[in-house]
Design an enzyme around this catalytic site. Structure first.
Site, PDB file in Angstrom:
ATOM      1  CG  HIS A   1      -0.358   0.352   2.391  1.00  7.63           C
ATOM      2  ND1 HIS A   1       0.386  -0.708   3.186  1.00  7.63           N
ATOM      3  CD2 HIS A   1      -0.377   1.454   3.279  1.00  7.63           C
ATOM      4  CE1 HIS A   1       0.836  -0.208   4.375  1.00  7.63           C
ATOM      5  NE2 HIS A   1       0.636   1.335   4.283  1.00  7.63           N
TER       6      HIS A   1
HETATM    7  C1  UD1 Z   1      -2.400   5.665   5.838  1.00  7.64           C
HETATM    8  C2  UD1 Z   1      -0.786   6.197   6.393  1.00  7.64           C
HETATM    9  C3  UD1 Z   1       0.127   4.983   6.343  1.00  7.64           C
HETATM   10  C4  UD1 Z   1      -0.328   3.749   6.931  1.00  7.64           C
HETATM   11  C5  UD1 Z   1      -1.726   3.375   6.287  1.00  7.64           C
HETATM   12  C6  UD1 Z   1      -2.277   2.288   6.909  1.00  7.64           C
HETATM   13  C7  UD1 Z   1      -0.346   8.700   6.270  1.00  7.64           C
HETATM   14  C8  UD1 Z   1       0.411   9.747   5.467  1.00  7.64           C
HETATM   15  N1  UD1 Z   1      -0.409   7.427   5.812  1.00  7.64           N
HETATM   16  O1  UD1 Z   1      -1.921   5.570   4.358  1.00  7.64           O
HETATM   17  O2  UD1 Z   1       1.281   5.606   7.279  1.00  7.64           O
HETATM   18  O3  UD1 Z   1       0.596   2.825   6.419  1.00  7.64           O
HETATM   19  O4  UD1 Z   1      -2.438   4.765   6.485  1.00  7.64           O
HETATM   20  O5  UD1 Z   1      -3.043   1.722   6.376  1.00  7.64           O
HETATM   21  O6  UD1 Z   1      -1.056   8.840   7.145  1.00  7.64           O
HETATM   22  N2  UD1 Z   1      -9.209   5.006   1.367  1.00  7.64           N
HETATM   23  C9  UD1 Z   1     -10.560   4.459   1.265  1.00  7.64           C
HETATM   24  N3  UD1 Z   1     -11.210   4.086   2.648  1.00  7.64           N
HETATM   25  C10 UD1 Z   1     -10.583   4.227   3.825  1.00  7.64           C
HETATM   26  C11 UD1 Z   1      -9.364   5.079   3.792  1.00  7.64           C
HETATM   27  C12 UD1 Z   1      -8.700   5.118   2.673  1.00  7.64           C
HETATM   28  O7  UD1 Z   1     -11.230   4.224   0.420  1.00  7.64           O
HETATM   29  O8  UD1 Z   1     -11.478   3.987   4.863  1.00  7.64           O
HETATM   30  C13 UD1 Z   1      -8.581   5.317   0.340  1.00  7.64           C
HETATM   31  C14 UD1 Z   1      -8.789   6.732  -0.296  1.00  7.64           C
HETATM   32  O9  UD1 Z   1      -9.030   6.728  -1.626  1.00  7.64           O
HETATM   33  C15 UD1 Z   1      -7.731   7.415   0.105  1.00  7.64           C
HETATM   34  C16 UD1 Z   1      -6.416   6.429   0.055  1.00  7.64           C
HETATM   35  O10 UD1 Z   1      -7.205   5.149   0.411  1.00  7.64           O
HETATM   36  O11 UD1 Z   1      -7.223   8.605  -0.699  1.00  7.64           O
HETATM   37  C17 UD1 Z   1      -5.403   6.625   1.009  1.00  7.64           C
HETATM   38  O12 UD1 Z   1      -6.005   6.841   2.327  1.00  7.64           O
HETATM   39  P1  UD1 Z   1      -5.092   7.497   3.277  1.00  7.64           P
HETATM   40  O13 UD1 Z   1      -5.554   7.516   4.725  1.00  7.64           O
HETATM   41  O14 UD1 Z   1      -4.773   9.072   2.814  1.00  7.64           O
HETATM   42  O15 UD1 Z   1      -3.428   7.034   3.283  1.00  7.64           O
HETATM   43  P2  UD1 Z   1      -3.164   5.498   3.338  1.00  7.64           P
HETATM   44  O16 UD1 Z   1      -2.356   5.093   2.092  1.00  7.64           O
HETATM   45  O17 UD1 Z   1      -4.433   4.750   4.019  1.00  7.64           O
HETATM   46  N1  UDP Z   2      -3.955  -5.541   8.877  1.00  6.95           N
HETATM   47  C1  UDP Z   2      -5.292  -6.287   9.080  1.00  6.95           C
HETATM   48  N2  UDP Z   2      -5.995  -6.588   7.959  1.00  6.95           N
HETATM   49  C2  UDP Z   2      -5.367  -6.399   6.598  1.00  6.95           C
HETATM   50  C3  UDP Z   2      -4.112  -5.469   6.432  1.00  6.95           C
HETATM   51  C4  UDP Z   2      -3.451  -5.378   7.499  1.00  6.95           C
HETATM   52  O1  UDP Z   2      -5.637  -6.249  10.188  1.00  6.95           O
HETATM   53  O2  UDP Z   2      -6.009  -6.565   5.587  1.00  6.95           O
HETATM   54  C5  UDP Z   2      -3.211  -5.265   9.882  1.00  6.95           C
HETATM   55  C6  UDP Z   2      -1.785  -5.746  10.281  1.00  6.95           C
HETATM   56  O3  UDP Z   2      -2.039  -6.936  10.928  1.00  6.95           O
HETATM   57  C7  UDP Z   2      -1.016  -4.843  11.104  1.00  6.95           C
HETATM   58  C8  UDP Z   2      -1.507  -3.592  10.695  1.00  6.95           C
HETATM   59  O4  UDP Z   2      -2.718  -3.813   9.880  1.00  6.95           O
HETATM   60  O5  UDP Z   2      -1.389  -4.817  12.445  1.00  6.95           O
HETATM   61  C9  UDP Z   2      -0.687  -2.864   9.584  1.00  6.95           C
HETATM   62  O6  UDP Z   2      -1.180  -1.854   8.986  1.00  6.95           O
HETATM   63  P1  UDP Z   2      -0.986  -1.111   7.474  1.00  6.95           P
HETATM   64  O7  UDP Z   2      -0.108  -2.203   6.703  1.00  6.95           O
HETATM   65  O8  UDP Z   2      -2.093  -0.763   7.110  1.00  6.95           O
HETATM   66  O9  UDP Z   2       0.040   0.030   7.933  1.00  6.95           O
HETATM   67  P2  UDP Z   2       1.517   0.230   8.420  1.00  6.95           P
HETATM   68  O10 UDP Z   2       1.819  -0.923   9.509  1.00  6.95           O
HETATM   69  O11 UDP Z   2       2.196  -0.004   7.086  1.00  6.95           O
HETATM   70  O12 UDP Z   2       1.548   1.574   8.928  1.00  6.95           O
END
Ligand code: UD1
Ligand code: UDP
Length: 346
Positions: free
Chosen positions: A201
């Site tokens: 991601h």
């Molecule tokens: C965010 C965090 C990242 C973390 C990740 C965990 C920042 C800068 N990034 O990244 O560090 O690893 O969360 O998963 O804070 N979206 C949906 N539904 C949701 C949430 C997001 O559709 O419930 C989509 C939207 O199109 C959005 C995109 O995902 O624009 C990215 O979401 P965002 O929260 O901005 O960043 P992540 O890539 O999720």
């Molecule tokens: N995770 C989850 N379901 C999923 C993918 C990830 O429960 O489908 C959990 C995973 O086990 C870990 C956390 O989400 O505890 C990690 O989050 P993510 O990879 O979104 O973010 P990051 O750790 O890179 O910030």
């Protein structure tokens, strides 16, 4: 620690990995605890499922900020969170990890002169192209209490001149992992036997058409089934960039208990996640991390390899599976981080 008077603590969370870090600590601290959800993640499978399956209570405030650019998202959280802080007058704000929600909480708290405690302080990838690295550094420099998960993190803070109120409390994610029992219904439902688990991601991997296509091409050439719970950002980019996902078994994001079961049963994990690379180690499953840096250097050479060249995924899979790996070292504390944190703020 706080002397006399009412102790009021705000926990600020908003993204998936933050709910997982919050779970063991919420409800254990002395004083009133207020839970604020920024709304950074909002789909059922990115947010509510974790509250339901990890027994986290309903937030007291939901800021409903949703998605946006970094400035839009962090800015909206700041505006809304400031209102909550002015109304509630907390004596402490606890922020978690490295998301935009973390950054916003650190800035709001420090500017209102409210002490901020940062969970996962001192963690560094030393890659400023990662938005998370900017968030981590800023959060640490705005925080009063630095709750580091490892000794490496403590040393990193020292290099930046931060030595006061730094505590090595261990890793809250490890505590969650130990507390929760994996639910292998998902493995039966998907009819999985031998399989690899993948997650992807990071913007640097999924926002680039060539890289994303290369990832799916390589994974499709692996003979073993690859299961991939699809992050909404990646789903959006697959659609936008018209990526052919080949034979990879795409599933919706899963809840933590299913994820733990998948991590434990998988023969190998391929990921760019910060949390999943650590959980691979807890689960004693080898991992390929699709990045050129890691904020968890403790893992290197211990069943985890970094890999930037996606054309080498298949080859690296064979290499890592032929290695004899020991997962016995305690790299992330003893799984009692919440007790340590409670002790600091008692
Ligand atoms: C965010 C965090 C990242 C973390 C990740 C965990 C920042 C800068 N990034 O990244 O560090 O690893 O969360 O998963 O804070 N979206 C949906 N539904 C949701 C949430 C997001 O559709 O419930 C989509 C939207 O199109 C959005 C995109 O995902 O624009 C990215 O979401 P965002 O929260 O901005 O960043 P992540 O890539 O999720
Ligand atoms: N995770 C989850 N379901 C999923 C993918 C990830 O429960 O489908 C959990 C995973 O086990 C870990 C956390 O989400 O505890 C990690 O989050 P993510 O990879 O979104 O973010 P990051 O750790 O890179 O910030």
């Amino acid at each position: 620690m706080f002397g006399v008077g009412v102790v009021k603590i705000i926990h600020l969370v908003g993204a998936r990995p933050q709910f997982i870090k919050l779970a063991p600590l919420l409800g254990k601290l002395k004083g009133d605890e207020i839970l604020v959800h920024s709304g950074q993640h909002y789909d059922y499978s990115m947010s509510k499922i974790f509250f339901d399956t990890l027994g986290i209570r309903e937030p007291d405030y939901h800021l409903g900020v949703g998605s946006g650019s970094h400035a839009e998202q962090a800015g909206r959280i700041m505006v809304e969170f400031e209102k909550v802080c002015i109304k509630e007058k907390p004596t402490l704000i606890i922020i978690y990890g490295d998301c935009n929600t973390t950054l916003a909480g650190a800035l709001v708290g420090s500017k209102l002169h409210i002490p901020v405690a940062h969970v996962e302080a001192g963690v560094r990838s030393y890659d400023k192209k990662m938005p998370e690295e900017i968030n981590r550094v800023t959060a640490d420099h705005c925080s009063t209490f630095l709750l580091a998960p490892t000794q490496t993190a403590v040393e990193n803070l020292k290099k930046e001149g931060i030595t006061k109120n730094v505590y090595n409390v261990g890793d809250l994610m490890y505590e969650t992992y130990l507390n929760q029992k994996g639910d292998d219904k998902i493995i039966r439902d998907l009819g999985l036997d031998e399989f690899f688990l993948a997650t992807l991601h990071r913007p640097s991997n999924v926002d680039n058409k060539e890289r994303l296509q290369m990832f799916f091409n390589e994974l499709s050439e692996i003979a073993t089934t690859v299961v991939l719970p699809l992050h909404p950002r990646t789903k959006k980019m697959i659609e936008q960039l018209q990526i052919n996902t080949g034979t990879v078994k795409l599933i919706k994001p899963v809840g933590y208990l299913s994820m733990k079961a998948l991590e434990c049963a998988a023969k190998l994990i391929i990921t760019d996640s910060g949390g999943v690379q650590k959980e691979a180690y807890y689960a004693k499953t080898p991992a390929i991390v699709l990045r050129d840096t890691t904020e968890w250097p403790e893992l290197l050479g211990k069943g985890t390899v970094l890999l930037m060249d996606f054309l080498k995924i298949k080859q690296t899979v064979s290499e890592i599976l032929s290695e004899d790996i020991s997962f016995d070292e305690e790299l992330f504390g003893d799984g009692k981080a919440s007790e340590e944190i409670v002790r600091i703020f008692q």
